[in-house]
Design a protein around this motif. Structure first.
Motif, PDB file in Angstrom:
ATOM      1  N   VAL A  35       0.849  -1.183   0.000  1.00 60.54           N
ATOM      2  CA  VAL A  35       0.000   0.000   0.000  1.00 60.54           C
ATOM      3  C   VAL A  35       0.888   1.238   0.000  1.00 60.54           C
ATOM      4  CG1 VAL A  35      -1.732   1.285   1.317  1.00 60.54           C
ATOM      5  CG2 VAL A  35      -1.806  -1.203   1.256  1.00 60.54           C
ATOM      6  N   GLN A  36       0.588   2.171  -0.883  1.00 61.35           N
ATOM      7  CA  GLN A  36       1.319   3.427  -0.929  1.00 61.35           C
ATOM      8  C   GLN A  36       0.668   4.402   0.048  1.00 61.35           C
ATOM      9  OE1 GLN A  36       4.112   4.121  -2.627  1.00 61.35           O
ATOM     10  NE2 GLN A  36       4.151   2.048  -3.450  1.00 61.35           N
ATOM     11  N   VAL A  37       1.410   4.797   1.069  1.00 55.76           N
ATOM     12  CA  VAL A  37       0.876   5.694   2.085  1.00 55.76           C
ATOM     13  C   VAL A  37       1.429   7.091   1.831  1.00 55.76           C
ATOM     14  CG1 VAL A  37       0.716   6.177   4.551  1.00 55.76           C
ATOM     15  CG2 VAL A  37       0.739   3.813   3.751  1.00 55.76           C
ATOM     16  N   LEU A  38       0.548   8.059   1.829  1.00 65.55           N
ATOM     17  CA  LEU A  38       0.933   9.457   1.662  1.00 65.55           C
ATOM     18  C   LEU A  38       1.177  10.047   3.042  1.00 65.55           C
ATOM     19  CD1 LEU A  38       1.139  12.037  -0.153  1.00 65.55           C
ATOM     20  CD2 LEU A  38      -1.249  12.414   0.442  1.00 65.55           C
ATOM     21  N   TYR A  39       2.314  10.717   3.210  1.00 62.44           N
ATOM     22  CA  TYR A  39       2.634  11.358   4.475  1.00 62.44           C
ATOM     23  C   TYR A  39       2.675  12.869   4.277  1.00 62.44           C
ATOM     24  CZ  TYR A  39       3.845   6.783   6.271  1.00 62.44           C
ATOM     25  OH  TYR A  39       3.795   5.485   6.674  1.00 62.44           O
ATOM     26  N   CYS A  40       2.189  13.583   5.270  1.00 65.41           N
ATOM     27  CA  CYS A  40       2.174  15.042   5.236  1.00 65.41           C
ATOM     28  C   CYS A  40       3.607  15.562   5.297  1.00 65.41           C
ATOM     29  CB  CYS A  40       1.369  15.571   6.428  1.00 65.41           C
ATOM     30  SG  CYS A  40       1.369  17.351   6.574  1.00 65.41           S
ATOM     31  N   PRO A 100       0.164  10.648   8.331  1.00 62.28           N
ATOM     32  CA  PRO A 100      -0.742  10.545   7.186  1.00 62.28           C
ATOM     33  C   PRO A 100      -1.785  11.666   7.278  1.00 62.28           C
ATOM     34  CG  PRO A 100      -0.399   8.398   8.189  1.00 62.28           C
ATOM     35  CD  PRO A 100       0.227   9.405   9.100  1.00 62.28           C
ATOM     36  N   PRO A 101      -2.306  12.155   6.154  1.00 56.62           N
ATOM     37  CA  PRO A 101      -3.202  13.319   6.184  1.00 56.62           C
ATOM     38  C   PRO A 101      -4.424  13.160   7.092  1.00 56.62           C
ATOM     39  CG  PRO A 101      -2.582  12.835   3.942  1.00 56.62           C
ATOM     40  CD  PRO A 101      -2.029  11.732   4.782  1.00 56.62           C
ATOM     41  N   GLU A 102      -4.928  11.949   7.221  1.00 55.01           N
ATOM     42  CA  GLU A 102      -6.106  11.787   8.080  1.00 55.01           C
ATOM     43  C   GLU A 102      -5.775  11.926   9.568  1.00 55.01           C
ATOM     44  OE1 GLU A 102      -4.986   7.559   6.613  1.00 55.01           O
ATOM     45  OE2 GLU A 102      -5.084   9.562   5.795  1.00 55.01           O
ATOM     46  N   TYR A 103      -4.481  11.937   9.905  1.00 57.11           N
ATOM     47  CA  TYR A 103      -4.064  12.088  11.305  1.00 57.11           C
ATOM     48  C   TYR A 103      -3.407  13.445  11.585  1.00 57.11           C
ATOM     49  CZ  TYR A 103      -4.990   7.139  11.740  1.00 57.11           C
ATOM     50  OH  TYR A 103      -5.604   5.922  11.751  1.00 57.11           O
ATOM     51  N   CYS A 104      -3.400  14.346  10.619  1.00 58.54           N
ATOM     52  CA  CYS A 104      -2.803  15.673  10.812  1.00 58.54           C
ATOM     53  C   CYS A 104      -3.452  16.431  11.963  1.00 58.54           C
ATOM     54  CB  CYS A 104      -2.900  16.506   9.537  1.00 58.54           C
ATOM     55  SG  CYS A 104      -1.710  16.046   8.287  1.00 58.54           S
ATOM     56  N   GLU A 105      -4.712  16.146  12.216  1.00 57.60           N
ATOM     57  CA  GLU A 105      -5.413  16.861  13.283  1.00 57.60           C
ATOM     58  C   GLU A 105      -4.802  16.583  14.656  1.00 57.60           C
ATOM     59  OE1 GLU A 105      -9.380  14.865  14.358  1.00 57.60           O
ATOM     60  OE2 GLU A 105      -8.963  14.160  12.338  1.00 57.60           O
ATOM     61  N   PHE A 106      -4.046  15.512  14.796  1.00 58.01           N
ATOM     62  CA  PHE A 106      -3.418  15.190  16.064  1.00 58.01           C
ATOM     63  C   PHE A 106      -2.031  15.805  16.194  1.00 58.01           C
ATOM     64  CE2 PHE A 106      -6.272  11.593  15.126  1.00 58.01           C
ATOM     65  CZ  PHE A 106      -7.181  11.811  16.139  1.00 58.01           C
ATOM     66  N   GLY A 107      -1.532  16.413  15.131  1.00 57.62           N
ATOM     67  CA  GLY A 107      -0.243  17.084  15.157  1.00 57.62           C
ATOM     68  C   GLY A 107      -0.377  18.486  15.731  1.00 57.62           C
ATOM     69  N   ALA A 125      -1.094  20.416  -2.520  1.00 59.01           N
ATOM     70  CA  ALA A 125      -0.495  19.214  -3.103  1.00 59.01           C
ATOM     71  C   ALA A 125      -1.526  18.175  -3.534  1.00 59.01           C
ATOM     72  CB  ALA A 125       0.482  18.592  -2.106  1.00 59.01           C
ATOM     73  N   HIS A 126      -2.575  17.988  -2.756  1.00 61.94           N
ATOM     74  CA  HIS A 126      -3.570  16.942  -3.033  1.00 61.94           C
ATOM     75  C   HIS A 126      -4.972  17.467  -2.749  1.00 61.94           C
ATOM     76  CE1 HIS A 126      -0.292  14.032  -3.314  1.00 61.94           C
ATOM     77  NE2 HIS A 126       0.204  14.603  -2.226  1.00 61.94           N
ATOM     78  N   PRO A 127      -5.538  18.242  -3.670  1.00 59.24           N
ATOM     79  CA  PRO A 127      -6.850  18.873  -3.426  1.00 59.24           C
ATOM     80  C   PRO A 127      -7.987  17.872  -3.187  1.00 59.24           C
ATOM     81  CG  PRO A 127      -5.869  19.678  -5.477  1.00 59.24           C
ATOM     82  CD  PRO A 127      -4.972  18.636  -4.931  1.00 59.24           C
ATOM     83  N   ARG A 128      -7.931  16.707  -3.834  1.00 62.80           N
ATOM     84  CA  ARG A 128      -9.018  15.736  -3.639  1.00 62.80           C
ATOM     85  C   ARG A 128      -9.011  15.187  -2.216  1.00 62.80           C
ATOM     86  NH1 ARG A 128      -9.340  11.226  -7.977  1.00 62.80           N
ATOM     87  NH2 ARG A 128      -7.311  10.872  -7.080  1.00 62.80           N
ATOM     88  N   LEU A 129      -7.818  14.924  -1.685  1.00 54.79           N
ATOM     89  CA  LEU A 129      -7.744  14.442  -0.304  1.00 54.79           C
ATOM     90  C   LEU A 129      -8.168  15.531   0.671  1.00 54.79           C
ATOM     91  CD1 LEU A 129      -4.509  12.276  -0.130  1.00 54.79           C
ATOM     92  CD2 LEU A 129      -6.851  11.544   0.161  1.00 54.79           C
ATOM     93  N   HIS A 130      -7.817  16.784   0.369  1.00 52.75           N
ATOM     94  CA  HIS A 130      -8.239  17.895   1.221  1.00 52.75           C
ATOM     95  C   HIS A 130      -9.760  17.966   1.247  1.00 52.75           C
ATOM     96  CE1 HIS A 130      -9.176  22.069   2.309  1.00 52.75           C
ATOM     97  NE2 HIS A 130      -8.134  21.951   3.123  1.00 52.75           N
ATOM     98  N   GLU A 131     -10.376  17.791   0.088  1.00 51.14           N
ATOM     99  CA  GLU A 131     -11.841  17.806   0.003  1.00 51.14           C
ATOM    100  C   GLU A 131     -12.435  16.646   0.801  1.00 51.14           C
ATOM    101  OE1 GLU A 131     -15.401  19.473  -1.148  1.00 51.14           O
ATOM    102  OE2 GLU A 131     -13.408  20.257  -1.553  1.00 51.14           O
TER     103      GLU A 131
END
Length: 196
Positions: free
Chosen positions: A15-20, A26-33, A46-52
């Protein structure tokens, strides 16, 4: 059984994991940073679809739908406080780094023998052992990391190479990148004569 009778299992692709690029989560965990707003800006560029997907109004409402208004306000306040704290910590570290001094001492051992001691490089995130090895190779001499009289680590290079080390640091060569030339001072220390 022949090889045609057996079915070969398909290789499972990793699995290719995207890191911030900001908080390294990972972008779904940025809120904990500690830097959520900068992470959101990076993800939007960088990734508008993931942001959406993660931070659109619908996605946020579905996440916060179970929280009360008081809990939402408290959560937003805590997030802002955490970001301000992280920003203040980064600013303090930068100020400390810019106030730090690197001193290069030329110390006389015997009448014509000298050693060069370099102190203060650790404030600029330079690994002292790597720097000592670099200097030893550069000047074809011995170099080591030792503790000075104050109990702090310093690099001791055999020979009078203080001017050369100063030039190396000022030119930001190799391992010395990031050390401002204005923060480097050259000190000459002579051995005190003992009277009998």
């Amino acid at each position: 059984m022949s090889s045609s009778d057996q079915q070969e299992p398909h290789a499972v692709q990793p699995v290719q994991v995207l890191y911030c690029q900001i908080c390294t989560f990972p972008p779904e965990y940025c809120e904990f940073g500690s830097s959520l707003t900068r992470c959101k800006e990076w993800l939007n560029e960088a990734h508008p679809r993931l942001h959406e997907k993660y931070y659109s109004d619908e996605a946020l409402q579905s996440k916060l739908g179970t929280l009360s208004l008081e809990a939402q306000a408290k959560l937003e306040k805590e997030t802002a406080k955490k970001e301000a704290k992280a920003e203040a910590k980064a600013d303090a570290a930068l100020k400390k780094k810019m106030a730090s001094q690197v001193s290069i001492k030329r110390i006389e051992r015997n009448k014509r023998k000298f050693v060069t001691a370099i102190h203060g490089l650790e404030a600029f995130d330079i690994e002292l052992k790597k720097a000592a090895k670099f200097l030893a190779q550069r000047f074809a001499t011995g170099a080591s990391v030792t503790k000075n009289v104050q109990g702090q680590d310093e690099i001791v290079v055999q020979g009078d190479v203080s001017d050369d080390v100063l030039e190396l640091i000022e030119s930001n060569a190799g391992i010395f990148k990031g050390v401002p030339a204005a923060n480097v001072e050259l000190v000459e220390e002579k051995k005190k004569k003992t009277t009998e």
